[in-house]
Design an enzyme around this catalytic site. Sequence first.
Site, PDB file in Angstrom:
ATOM      1  N   ASP A 148       0.947  -1.366  -0.017  1.00  9.01           N
ATOM      2  CA  ASP A 148      -0.081   0.104   0.056  1.00  9.01           C
ATOM      3  C   ASP A 148       1.019   1.167  -0.020  1.00  9.01           C
ATOM      4  O   ASP A 148       0.517   2.185   0.680  1.00  9.01           O
ATOM      5  CB  ASP A 148      -0.903   0.044   1.157  1.00  9.01           C
ATOM      6  CG  ASP A 148      -2.005   0.904   1.150  1.00  9.01           C
ATOM      7  OD1 ASP A 148      -2.208   1.799   0.114  1.00  9.01           O
ATOM      8  OD2 ASP A 148      -2.650   1.516   2.257  1.00  9.01           O
ATOM      9  N   HIS A 152      -3.624   0.496  11.402  1.00  4.80           N
ATOM     10  CA  HIS A 152      -2.875  -0.972  11.397  1.00  4.80           C
ATOM     11  C   HIS A 152      -1.628  -1.180  11.342  1.00  4.80           C
ATOM     12  O   HIS A 152      -0.740  -0.352  11.099  1.00  4.80           O
ATOM     13  CB  HIS A 152      -3.613  -1.444   9.917  1.00  4.80           C
ATOM     14  CG  HIS A 152      -3.422  -0.238   8.689  1.00  4.80           C
ATOM     15  ND1 HIS A 152      -4.390   0.653   8.554  1.00  4.80           N
ATOM     16  CD2 HIS A 152      -2.630   0.052   7.861  1.00  4.80           C
ATOM     17  CE1 HIS A 152      -3.927   1.465   7.642  1.00  4.80           C
ATOM     18  NE2 HIS A 152      -2.572   1.103   7.333  1.00  4.80           N
ATOM     19  N   GLN A 186      -3.106  -5.712   5.878  1.00  2.00           N
ATOM     20  CA  GLN A 186      -3.130  -4.791   6.775  1.00  2.00           C
ATOM     21  C   GLN A 186      -3.917  -4.912   7.877  1.00  2.00           C
ATOM     22  O   GLN A 186      -5.215  -4.658   7.816  1.00  2.00           O
ATOM     23  CB  GLN A 186      -3.364  -3.253   6.501  1.00  2.00           C
ATOM     24  CG  GLN A 186      -2.079  -2.739   5.165  1.00  2.00           C
ATOM     25  CD  GLN A 186      -2.401  -1.856   4.380  1.00  2.00           C
ATOM     26  OE1 GLN A 186      -3.489  -1.679   3.551  1.00  2.00           O
ATOM     27  NE2 GLN A 186      -2.069  -0.519   4.574  1.00  2.00           N
ATOM     28  N   ARG A 242       2.855  12.625  10.860  1.00  2.00           N
ATOM     29  CA  ARG A 242       1.725  12.660  10.147  1.00  2.00           C
ATOM     30  C   ARG A 242       0.743  11.434  10.605  1.00  2.00           C
ATOM     31  O   ARG A 242       1.070  10.279  10.251  1.00  2.00           O
ATOM     32  CB  ARG A 242       1.824  12.614   8.564  1.00  2.00           C
ATOM     33  CG  ARG A 242       0.602  12.365   7.684  1.00  2.00           C
ATOM     34  CD  ARG A 242       1.134  12.327   6.534  1.00  2.00           C
ATOM     35  NE  ARG A 242       0.036  11.832   5.217  1.00  2.00           N
ATOM     36  CZ  ARG A 242      -0.526  10.702   5.160  1.00  2.00           C
ATOM     37  NH1 ARG A 242      -0.189   9.761   5.770  1.00  2.00           N
ATOM     38  NH2 ARG A 242      -1.723  10.682   4.317  1.00  2.00           N
ATOM     39  N   ASP A 260      -1.461   8.858  10.259  1.00  2.00           N
ATOM     40  CA  ASP A 260      -2.023   8.330   8.959  1.00  2.00           C
ATOM     41  C   ASP A 260      -3.341   7.418   9.431  1.00  2.00           C
ATOM     42  O   ASP A 260      -3.476   6.587  10.461  1.00  2.00           O
ATOM     43  CB  ASP A 260      -1.045   7.319   8.150  1.00  2.00           C
ATOM     44  CG  ASP A 260      -1.828   6.753   7.179  1.00  2.00           C
ATOM     45  OD1 ASP A 260      -1.951   7.540   5.907  1.00  2.00           O
ATOM     46  OD2 ASP A 260      -2.110   5.513   7.132  1.00  2.00           O
ATOM     47  N   GLU A 273      -4.242  13.248   9.582  1.00  2.00           N
ATOM     48  CA  GLU A 273      -4.595  12.940   8.098  1.00  2.00           C
ATOM     49  C   GLU A 273      -6.021  12.158   8.384  1.00  2.00           C
ATOM     50  O   GLU A 273      -6.304  10.965   7.989  1.00  2.00           O
ATOM     51  CB  GLU A 273      -3.646  11.690   7.417  1.00  2.00           C
ATOM     52  CG  GLU A 273      -3.752  11.335   6.016  1.00  2.00           C
ATOM     53  CD  GLU A 273      -4.745  10.333   5.742  1.00  2.00           C
ATOM     54  OE1 GLU A 273      -5.197  10.030   4.765  1.00  2.00           O
ATOM     55  OE2 GLU A 273      -5.066   9.336   6.582  1.00  2.00           O
ATOM     56  N   HIS A 318       0.216  12.571  -2.859  1.00  2.00           N
ATOM     57  CA  HIS A 318       0.597  11.446  -3.330  1.00  2.00           C
ATOM     58  C   HIS A 318      -0.783  10.782  -3.558  1.00  2.00           C
ATOM     59  O   HIS A 318      -0.576   9.458  -4.419  1.00  2.00           O
ATOM     60  CB  HIS A 318       1.540  10.554  -2.210  1.00  2.00           C
ATOM     61  CG  HIS A 318       0.642  10.094  -1.096  1.00  2.00           C
ATOM     62  ND1 HIS A 318      -0.009  10.947  -0.286  1.00  2.00           N
ATOM     63  CD2 HIS A 318       0.272   8.921  -0.623  1.00  2.00           C
ATOM     64  CE1 HIS A 318      -0.668  10.244   0.779  1.00  2.00           C
ATOM     65  NE2 HIS A 318      -0.668   9.063   0.443  1.00  2.00           N
ATOM     66  N   ASP A 319      -1.733  10.835  -3.235  1.00  2.00           N
ATOM     67  CA  ASP A 319      -3.071  10.132  -3.193  1.00  2.00           C
ATOM     68  C   ASP A 319      -3.838  10.333  -4.381  1.00  2.00           C
ATOM     69  O   ASP A 319      -3.615  11.395  -5.061  1.00  2.00           O
ATOM     70  CB  ASP A 319      -3.738  10.128  -1.944  1.00  2.00           C
ATOM     71  CG  ASP A 319      -4.448   8.822  -1.517  1.00  2.00           C
ATOM     72  OD1 ASP A 319      -4.572   8.025  -2.262  1.00  2.00           O
ATOM     73  OD2 ASP A 319      -4.666   8.671  -0.150  1.00  2.00           O
ATOM     74  N   ARG A 346      -2.023   5.450  -9.083  1.00  2.00           N
ATOM     75  CA  ARG A 346      -1.753   6.612  -8.449  1.00  2.00           C
ATOM     76  C   ARG A 346      -0.270   6.986  -8.603  1.00  2.00           C
ATOM     77  O   ARG A 346       0.403   7.955  -8.270  1.00  2.00           O
ATOM     78  CB  ARG A 346      -1.865   6.443  -6.854  1.00  2.00           C
ATOM     79  CG  ARG A 346      -3.438   6.632  -6.531  1.00  2.00           C
ATOM     80  CD  ARG A 346      -3.849   6.282  -5.188  1.00  2.00           C
ATOM     81  NE  ARG A 346      -3.224   5.071  -4.863  1.00  2.00           N
ATOM     82  CZ  ARG A 346      -3.415   4.580  -3.539  1.00  2.00           C
ATOM     83  NH1 ARG A 346      -4.105   5.041  -2.663  1.00  2.00           N
ATOM     84  NH2 ARG A 346      -3.073   3.053  -3.357  1.00  2.00           N
TER      85      ARG A 346
END
Length: 650
Positions: A145, A188, A256, A286, A288, A330, A399-400, A524
């Site tokens: 991921d 996760h 995950q 960050r 996540d 995030e 990045h997403d 992506r």
Amino acid sequence: MSPVTPSGARADVADLVAAALAARKASTYPGAADLLARARRWGPDLSAGVHAVFGPQSEGLVRRLAEVVVDGWLARPEALRERDVDRLLRPDWFQGPDALGYVCYADRFAGTLAGVTEHVDYLRELGTTYLHLMPLLAPREGANDGGYAVADYRSVRSDLGTMDDLEKLAAVLHDNGIALTIDLVLNHVAAEHEWAAAARAGDPRYRAYFHVFDDRAEPDRFERTLPEVFPDFAPGNFTWDDEIDGWVWTTFNSYQWDLNWSNPDVVTEFADLVLFLANKGVDCLRLDAIAFLWKRLGTNCQNQPEVHGITRALRAVARIAAPSLVFKAEAIVAPGDLVKYLGVGEYAGSVSDLAYHNSLMVQIWSALATNDARLLVRALDSFPPKPTTTAWATYLRCHDDIGWAIDDADAAAIGWNGYDHRRFLSQWFVGAFPGSPARGAEFQVNEATGDSRISGSAASLAGVETALASNDAARLEIALRRLRCAYAVVYGFGGIPLLYMGDELALLNDHSYLDEPAHAEDNRWMHRPKMPWDRVSRRTDPYALEGRMHGVIKHLGEVRRSLPSLHAAVESETALTSNPSVLAVQRRHAAGDLVQLYNFSGDWQRIDDSALGSIRHTDVVDHLTGGTPLREDGQVVLEPYAALWLTTRT
């Protein structure tokens, strides 16, 4: 001896810290008095956060966290303790108009962490004060991921270097006035993480770190209200694991494993990890997937109130032991939920310090596609004020993928259909709508809802790729104006603007990801290119594409630093003008008001002079050009995709 508290009473965190210092024979260490002072200041946040989640049975966890605080502080290098003092004297270090962020993958930017060190001058040239290196902690091998399946939080990806390399990089960045941000994945861990491995081996302590179900009865009940994050390649939210002999909660991917944050052991583990990373020189974590931490039957298991109590406690741990560290949430969620990650009510200013302004990003692209700012104003007006000690992280790309978070009620308020508008945006940004110059790609199409997300670099989405392909100089000029307008909004909105790697050079979609088996199934990667350092040399050429865009970005940063009104403590007030294509933004500040005007269309536009608000009847200057805006017959005249930052001339 540990402090004793009456049943139901809250132990004083400063007393617990003092007891832990004494137990380690560290009560007279240099700085111990300051540590206790911070425990008195932020201890109530730690205690309140834990109690909000775990209730009267939480005293044991508070005591354990106090011990984590002391151990983390004892391990903190002297240089970072000095940095703590500086940051405590300037707690708004990430809020000032000088704050500028740069976001990249270390390997895509420079190969290794040592390579990043070699390009610090390039970052300084852009005015960077904050560098976010995308996931770099050791992930599982194979599919991971994009690095968010962490197998070891205490190691760096072997291809990037070592934890010592990260520490050295942080020191170099600090010497150059740049703070370091990395990702801490909270929701996760990789299925190969040592906690998951112990759970599969039958250790009941570690099995309790995860949500494991013997049969499908409970998972099926949860699934009734759970969305799917990756419906294409990871449908459902639970995965059967033969070794653990149960269904494991896996929100994102089968590899995950979601953590059980109702387990105090998990909270303690992450408090220790927060301080471990802070002691390596990390300035910002960050957080996540923070919205997903708490699971509650009958909900979508996002944005549950316990998340904020957990974050408050972890932030307090950091404030006491490593006060120069800040948190960035995030949380890509609705406006009403988003502000809670910065803190509202009793949590105001005591949760995360930064949060992504996803709505601003979405609305900028929407306004560019429609030449209409009305939905942007409607959406941003629904945001309650944030705490003055916090800041938005504003951005145009990341990045997403881009998810079209368009609220149906907001769309209806201006006479649009939310579903239809989301479909329009997807079609526009893949270039399928007539007249669209964009060249993106759909990501994770959900046939059931009709929703789809969009991949693509900022330049390709803005039309640069199309213009170059047709060798059309006029179209290229318009595309670059479009991109300049968009980034001017990002830099001018307040908070800390984040520049995504390559946007300063107008990099296009990179389709070479299709040649890499690990990336080929995830488009992506088309907007995650490798830095073409051979092209970076053109950044000073005013006639080259790279030079034109680099000049724009560098200039925006230079002008931004000169305007006190862009301090993040000030709120941006968006307003409709007499022309729906033109957005007005006002920022009221004691040093002088700033009025910004943005033309989201490719045509010349006029607006009534009243859009200048408090500076309407004065001599004004546009700080982006140094000139005076064109005003005729009680109107302001704006060129295509104009961006003006106006104040009274002094």
